[in-house]
Design a protein around this motif. Structure first.
Motif, mmCIF file in Angstrom:
data_model
loop_
_atom_site.group_PDB
_atom_site.id
_atom_site.type_symbol
_atom_site.label_atom_id
_atom_site.label_comp_id
_atom_site.label_asym_id
_atom_site.label_seq_id
_atom_site.Cartn_x
_atom_site.Cartn_y
_atom_site.Cartn_z
ATOM 1 N N ARG A 89 54.567 17.429 23.314
ATOM 2 C CA ARG A 89 53.911 19.000 24.349
ATOM 3 C C ARG A 89 55.068 20.129 24.337
ATOM 4 O O ARG A 89 56.006 19.750 23.557
ATOM 5 C CB ARG A 89 54.479 18.499 25.911
ATOM 6 C CG ARG A 89 55.573 17.910 26.285
ATOM 7 C CD ARG A 89 55.772 18.279 28.031
ATOM 8 N NE ARG A 89 57.064 17.318 28.852
ATOM 9 C CZ ARG A 89 57.348 17.136 29.506
ATOM 10 N NH1 ARG A 89 56.487 17.168 29.982
ATOM 11 N NH2 ARG A 89 58.954 16.598 29.698
ATOM 12 N N VAL A 131 53.328 11.606 25.375
ATOM 13 C CA VAL A 131 53.264 11.996 24.583
ATOM 14 C C VAL A 131 53.763 13.579 23.909
ATOM 15 O O VAL A 131 54.290 14.044 24.588
ATOM 16 C CB VAL A 131 51.929 12.674 26.073
ATOM 17 C CG1 VAL A 131 51.001 11.544 26.236
ATOM 18 C CG2 VAL A 131 53.132 13.156 26.802
ATOM 19 N N LYS A 159 54.223 10.400 29.892
ATOM 20 C CA LYS A 159 52.628 10.483 31.051
ATOM 21 C C LYS A 159 52.379 9.512 31.237
ATOM 22 O O LYS A 159 51.509 9.036 30.501
ATOM 23 C CB LYS A 159 52.332 12.257 30.357
ATOM 24 C CG LYS A 159 51.139 12.588 31.683
ATOM 25 C CD LYS A 159 50.802 13.144 30.418
ATOM 26 C CE LYS A 159 49.450 14.211 31.260
ATOM 27 N NZ LYS A 159 48.903 15.373 31.131
ATOM 28 N N ASP A 160 51.879 9.012 32.739
ATOM 29 C CA ASP A 160 50.800 7.995 32.500
ATOM 30 C C ASP A 160 51.329 6.774 31.426
ATOM 31 O O ASP A 160 49.815 5.485 31.406
ATOM 32 C CB ASP A 160 49.300 8.663 32.833
ATOM 33 C CG ASP A 160 48.885 9.372 33.221
ATOM 34 O OD1 ASP A 160 49.534 9.241 34.640
ATOM 35 O OD2 ASP A 160 47.925 10.234 33.118
#
Length: 166
Positions: free
Chosen positions: A95, A93, A88-89
């Motif tokens: 999740r 990350v 992510k970006d």
């Protein structure tokens, strides 16, 4: 009984006991007319942690001809969520894993640092190396698979399970 026979029996017993190790096999409940799915949990372990979140890992083995989906997990040591790691970006990350973990027919699914894992969200206390942590996986269709994971120290992938990393 001869010494040779006694040694053979001891070797057979030890071989049988060694096969009982940390792996767990369970058959989930289901309608008698359906083929029962069997899921084996191989080499389960938990990352030891004095405080905060931590994670559990294992190899999930499906020896049946049908996919098995793990919808949730539970432990008396902590609330548990199914998690994955994703980009992510430009950063990895953590999740929640939408749809659960699917173990394809006749295949394995690895729960490992930096990938899919069982996230212990709020352990009730420190999880020290050598501790044994109980888990129950709930499968699609309502079956469950229980197993015990041993805690061990691990610095490995340097992942952080601190709040704000999800």
């Amino acid at each position: 009984m001869s010494t040779r026979t006694a040694l053979a029996l001891v070797a057979l017993t030890l071989t049988t006991l060694a096969g009982c190790g940390a792996s767990t096999e369970a058959t989930p409940a289901g309608p008698p007319s359906s083929a029962a799915a069997v899921l084996t949990v191989r080499d389960p372990w938990v990352k030891a942690a004095d405080t905060g979140m931590t994670a559990a890992f294992a190899t999930l083995v499906n020896n049946t001809g049908a996919d098995v989906t793990i919808e949730s997990a539970a432990s008396p040591a902590s609330p548990v969520e199914l998690h994955t790691m994703a980009m992510k970006d430009g950063a990895m990350v953590m999740r929640p894993k939408e749809g659960g973990f699917v173990v394809k027919a006749g295949a394995t699914h690895e729960l490992k640092p930096g990938g899919d894992h069982l996230m212990l969200m709020q352990p009730t206390g420190a999880i020290k190396p050598g501790d044994q942590v109980q888990f129950t996986l709930t499968l699609a269709g309502g079956g469950t698979v229980g197993f015990t994971a041993v805690a061990k120290p691990f610095a490995g992938a340097q992942e952080s399970y601190a709040p704000g990393h999800s």
